[in-house]
Every structure is written in structure tokens, then in C-alpha cells.
Design an enzyme around this catalytic site. Structure first.
Site, short mmCIF file in Angstrom:
data_model
loop_
_atom_site.label_atom_id
_atom_site.label_comp_id
_atom_site.label_asym_id
_atom_site.label_seq_id
_atom_site.Cartn_x
_atom_site.Cartn_y
_atom_site.Cartn_z
CE LYS A 143 -83.21 -49.68 36.43
NZ LYS A 143 -83.03 -48.23 36.33
CG HIS A 173 -75.59 -48.33 38.67
ND1 HIS A 173 -76.92 -48.21 38.38
CD2 HIS A 173 -75.27 -47.23 39.38
CE1 HIS A 173 -77.38 -47.08 38.90
NE2 HIS A 173 -76.39 -46.48 39.53
CE LYS A 177 -74.79 -46.40 43.54
NZ LYS A 177 -74.29 -45.20 42.90
CD GLU A 211 -82.04 -40.72 41.91
OE1 GLU A 211 -81.10 -40.61 41.11
OE2 GLU A 211 -83.14 -41.21 41.61
CG ASP A 230 -85.90 -45.62 37.37
OD1 ASP A 230 -85.29 -46.07 36.39
OD2 ASP A 230 -85.50 -44.63 38.03
CG HIS A 235 -80.91 -49.43 41.69
ND1 HIS A 235 -80.17 -50.25 40.89
CD2 HIS A 235 -81.20 -48.35 40.93
CE1 HIS A 235 -80.01 -49.67 39.70
NE2 HIS A 235 -80.64 -48.52 39.69
CE LYS A 326 -85.57 -40.51 39.18
NZ LYS A 326 -84.23 -41.05 39.17
C1 BG6 Z 1 -80.81 -45.61 37.60
C2 BG6 Z 1 -82.21 -45.05 37.48
O1 BG6 Z 1 -80.85 -47.00 37.51
O2 BG6 Z 1 -80.24 -45.22 38.82
C3 BG6 Z 1 -82.19 -43.55 37.63
O3 BG6 Z 1 -82.76 -45.41 36.23
C4 BG6 Z 1 -81.47 -43.14 38.89
O4 BG6 Z 1 -83.51 -43.03 37.63
C5 BG6 Z 1 -80.10 -43.82 38.98
O5 BG6 Z 1 -81.31 -41.74 38.88
C6 BG6 Z 1 -79.46 -43.55 40.34
O6 BG6 Z 1 -78.14 -44.01 40.31
P1 BG6 Z 1 -77.02 -43.35 41.25
O7 BG6 Z 1 -75.82 -44.20 41.03
O8 BG6 Z 1 -76.85 -41.94 40.77
O9 BG6 Z 1 -77.55 -43.40 42.65
#
Ligand code: BG6
Length: 477
Positions: A143, A173, A177, A211, A230, A235, A326
Site C-alpha cells: 500500500k 501487513h 499479524k 496509535e 491510510d 487495515h 494517531k
Molecule cells: C501503516 C500506516 O500501514 O500502518 C501507518 O501507513 C501506521 O500510518 C501503520 O502507523 C500501523 O502499523 P502497526 O503494525 O504499527 O499497527
């Protein structure tokens, strides 16, 4: 068990993702014995360095981002010996002949496009023209896969000119997990949950990806994107699909992805008052979003909360509340399935408790089920809600829980040729098809996000979204 012998070419091999995630992940797979010793990783990027220079760069990256394992200096040197580098011009001819000589054609070939999507077409075309890729090669893309339906379609079309869908691995990703996969094991490997997994027993579902980090350092990308593009379009929607999908007939790539696609297609369009956008303000905890993004007038959202409905037999009437942001209070990602209250309680005067199945994605991976029991002791029949806790590290013993990062798992799946945890082109398009009207609505109205202080749980309006329904968000902690 080692995977098959492979050559993995990483375009954008000097970039952030390669240094932070891909190579440290591959190093851990190497140490665990999963990467065959003949296999090679070939970095390809614009920088005019040689293989030694690249190995030095990767060594530094692994020492910085590779965690404890990077202390194994013999292992690290042996791993680096499997790495090569070719300077390449994605839009020109430089480096392609050298790359063609290097990549073997009798092993699994994978090409990781860790570059701007505008280069996908150039890379795909040159891989074919120089006869580097074949009908069995795999390509991996990351992405952002487009920024709306139209651009995603274009990317899919460009890739389809040169590769079949069965060769394209689109990474989200979150699907790599550990607990996300465990979600499927819990749902479909137990007799207990599936009978309750519907609108007769489930009151609502909450998905939270909170986050603590801000957007400092990534402001120029993020400010054009925002939380919806994003995080939600990919996700959060993937998590929603896995929790809501019908049982696939088997755990196969297309069976699972067909079911996920049906969920996206059954999502009702969202009403404007069912969605809250937020942007963090400065506080004692740090600068504001606008300072981080270096855009004093930005209307980009760093937080979204929304109420969604899936219009099908199983979920009709059950709200799915999604939120992500965030600079929130804590880093925590979880899915909570909140079951309905009892139809009738025989325990007079006792506060009614609800069963909750909470699936913790991070930081402490595990699952707990809130159940009602009698408070121990002589105080009579007093009820309390306690968690039946299945924190994996505790339940299985620390030594048995191998910490596998999402990227390393997914890259190994590419080599194995298993697409189950990758997004299919039609899924990505359907997801944009759902989020586009929401984003277009904001743009048309010039919507201004609500502010929230950094370090909080998000804007008050997000709390109201549930309060109005007589519910409340689970605490972010
Ligand atoms: C990414 C986003 O795909 O995932 C980021 O672009 C985000 O903004 C991140 O911080 C979060 O991933 P994880 O694995 O840290 O939860």
C-alpha cells in the site's frame, strides 16, 4: 521447515521499508533456518553503490532495527553473504542486463515492488522485456494501492498487462499479524463461537486501532492521505471482513477472499452523521497535527470513528463501530465482540453484565472472554465479570511463541506461493468503492475535522457516536 530455494529482488532496496522491515524480517527467517542457504536477496535501487556497499547499509539497518537477534554476528555475516545489489534505472535501461544475468530461472523468483506505485508499470514491463520474470514469478506490492477506486483500477490494469492475478501479492501487513490469523482459528476451529456469531447473540462489534505516534516525518505523504485512506480502507476493513465473513469452505486463498469480498459488497453506504473525523491539537505531550504535517491549514483527519452496517442475513441490525487514530492515549489494537445482555436474569438487584470476546492484536497478543461468575466469598450471590484470559505467551509458554513479524510471515508466504493473506485486486477495488463516497462527501462539504488533544481517546463526538446508541467504547489502555 525451509521454504524452496528462491531469488528475491527488492526494488527500492535502499528504502525505509526494506531497511526497517523487509531485511530485518528476512534475517530472522534466515536465523530460524527457514531461508535456504543458496537463496539470494538482490537489492535494486537508484543509488550507485556496489554489493559490498549495500551489505554495509543492510548490516547497519539490521543492527538498528533487527532487535536482539542482530547480536548474532556470525549469523549476520552469513546472511549478508547471500545479498547482492544492482543499481537500476526503473524508467531507463541501466542495470537491467546485469539483473537478468543475476536472477536464476530455475528457482522461485519474487520481485518486491517497494517503490512508488507510479513505477509499477515500468518495472513490470522491463522485467518481461528482459526476460527476467516468467509465468511463475511472483510480484509483491505494498500500500498505498491507489488513492481511490479509479487509481486502484489503473494499477490493477497495469499489473494485469504483465502478470496473472495468481502472481500478484498485495500486502496488507495487518493480515500477517499473529492474532489476526488466530481470529480465524478461534472462529472456525471451535464449536463454541460460531453458533453465537450473528445478530441473535451479538449486540455490536468494536474495532479499535489506536496509535501513540504522530505523523512527524511522514507528513507530506500523510497529509494527502489521512486516516481513512491510510488505515480504514485497508487495515480496518480487512479486520472487519475477517470478523464478519461467512465460513469459507476451506482455508484456501480464493475461498477466504471470496468471503471477504462479499462482506465489503454488503456494507451499507455510511451516513454522514455516523462518522467522526478528528485531528490532534498540541498538548503537553507534543506538537499538533498541523505542526507535524507542516501545513497550518490542513483539514486532513488523523482520527476516524464510524458506525457501519453489513446488510446481510447474519449481521442485519448489528452495528460495527470502527475507530483509528494517531497520538491517542495508548498503542492498542483490538476487536471486541460484545454479546447481547441476557433475555431474563434470575439474579434480582444485580447489575447486568455482558459477555465480551476481546481479540487483542497488539501489544499483548491474546484473546480474552469476559464471563459472569459469582464473586468468591460469603457475601451471597453477587455477580462479577471476569476475563477468561488466553494471553498466548502465558498460555503456551514464552519459549513456544516465536515472535514473527507480519512482514517476515508474509514474505515467506510469497515464496511458498500462498495468497490467502494477501488482498485480491477485486477486494481492493471494492474497498475503495465503499470509502470513495465518504471521502468525496468530506471534500465537497470542505469538512473540518474535530480537534482532540494529543494523548486523549479522540474527539468527544466519537464518544457520542456510541452514547447515542446507549453503548460505550472500550477504554483505550
Ligand atoms: C501503516 C500506516 O500501514 O500502518 C501507518 O501507513 C501506521 O500510518 C501503520 O502507523 C500501523 O502499523 P502497526 O503494525 O504499527 O499497527
Amino acid at each position: 521447515i525451509p521454504v524452496e530455494d528462491f531469488d528475491l529482488v527488492i526494488f527500492g532496496g535502499t528504502g525505509d521499508l526494506a531497511r526497517r522491515k523487509i531485511l530485518p524480517g528476512l534475517f530472522r527467517r534466515y536465523l530460524s533456518g527457514q531461508m535456504p542457504v543458496e537463496s539470494r536477496i538482490i537489492g535494486a535501487a537508484r543509488s550507485d553503490i556496489d554489493s559490498d556497499g549495500y551489505r554495509t547499509m543492510i548490516k547497519e539497518a539490521i543492527l538498528e532495527f533487527g532487535g536482539e537477534e542482530s547480536q548474532d554476528s556470525n549469523g549476520l555475516d552469513a546472511f549478508l553473504a547471500q545479498i547482492e545489489y544492482v543499481p537500476i534505472d526503473a524508467k531507463g535501461e541501466g542495470g537491467w542486463v546485469e539483473l537478468a544475468e543475476l536472477v536464476r530461472n530455475d528457482v522461485v523468483q519474487a520481485f518486491y515492488f517497494s517503490v512508488a506505485p507510479s513505477l509499477f508499470g515500468d518495472l513490470a514491463e522491463r522485467l518481461h522485456r528482459h526476460k527476467i520474470a516468467s509465468a511463475t514469478s511472483r510480484i509483491v506490492v505494498e500500500k498505498p494501492f491507489g488513492r481511490d477506486l479509479e487509481s486502484a483500477r489503473k494499477l490493477n490494469d497495469v499489473l494485469a498487462l504483465h502478470f496473472d492475478e495468481g502472481q500478484i501479492y498485495r500486502i496488507d501487513h495487518y493480515l500477517g499479524k499473529e492474532t489476526v490469523q488466530n481470529l480465524m482459528a478461534v472462529r472456525f476451529g471451535n464449536v463454541l463461537f460460531e453458533p453465537l456469531w450473528n445478530n441473535h447473540y451479538v449486540d455490536h462489534i468494536q474495532i479499535t486501532v489506536a496509535e501513540t505516534v504522530g505523523v512527524g516525518g511522514r507528513g507530506s505523504y500523510y497529509d494527502k492521505s489521512g486516516a481513512m485512506r491510510d488505515m480504514v480502507q485497508n487495515h480496518l476493513m480487512q479486520l472487519l471482513c475477517l470478523i464478519a465473513m461467512e465460513p469459507p469452505s476451506q482455508f484456501g486463498a480464493d475461498e477466504v477472499r471470496d468471503e471477504k469480498l462479499k462482506v465489503i459488497r454488503a456494507l451499507e453506504p455510511i451516513m454522514p452523521h455516523h462518522i467522526v473525523r478528528g485531528q490532534y491539537e498540541n498538548s503537553a505531550n507534543g506538537p499538533s497535527y498541523r505542526e507535524d504535517a507542516e501545513n497550518p491549514r490542513s483539514h486532513t483527519e488523523s482520527f476516524v470513528a464510524m458506525k457501519c452496517h453489513i446488510s446481510n442475513w447474519r449481521w442485519s441490525g448489528v452495528p460495527f463501530y470502527l475507530r483509528t487514530g494517531k497520538r491517542l492515549k495508548a498503542r492498542t489494537s483490538e476487536i471486541a465482540v460484545v454479546f447481547k445482555p441476557l433475555g431474563h436474569s434470575i439474579f434480582e438487584g444485580q447489575e447486568e453484565q455482558q459477555n465480551i470476546l476481546a481479540i487483542h492484536l497488539q501489544p499483548n497478543e491474546g484473546i480474552d472472554l469476559q464471563v459472569t461468575i459469582k464473586e468468591p466469598g460469603p457475601g451471597g450471590m453477587r455477580l462479577v465479570n471476569v476475563p477468561l484470559d488466553m494471553t498466548f505467551a502465558e498460555a503456551l509458554g514464552d519459549s513456544d511463541v516465536e515472535v514473527t513479524d507480519a512482514y517476515e510471515r508474509l514474505i515467506m508466504d510469497v515464496i511458498r506461493g500462498n495468497q490467502t493473506l494477501f488482498m485480491r485486486g477485486d477486494e481492493v477495488e471494492a474497498a475503495w468503492g465503499w470509502t470513495d463516497p465518504i471521502i468525496e462527501g468530506w471534500e465537497a462539504r470542505n469538512d473540518v475535522p474535530k480537534t482532540y488533544s494529543a494523548g486523549s481517546s479522540g474527539p468527544d463526538d466519537a464518544l457520542m457516536l456510541l452514547h447515542r446508541d446507549g453503548r460505550k467504547w472500550r477504554e483505550i489502555k
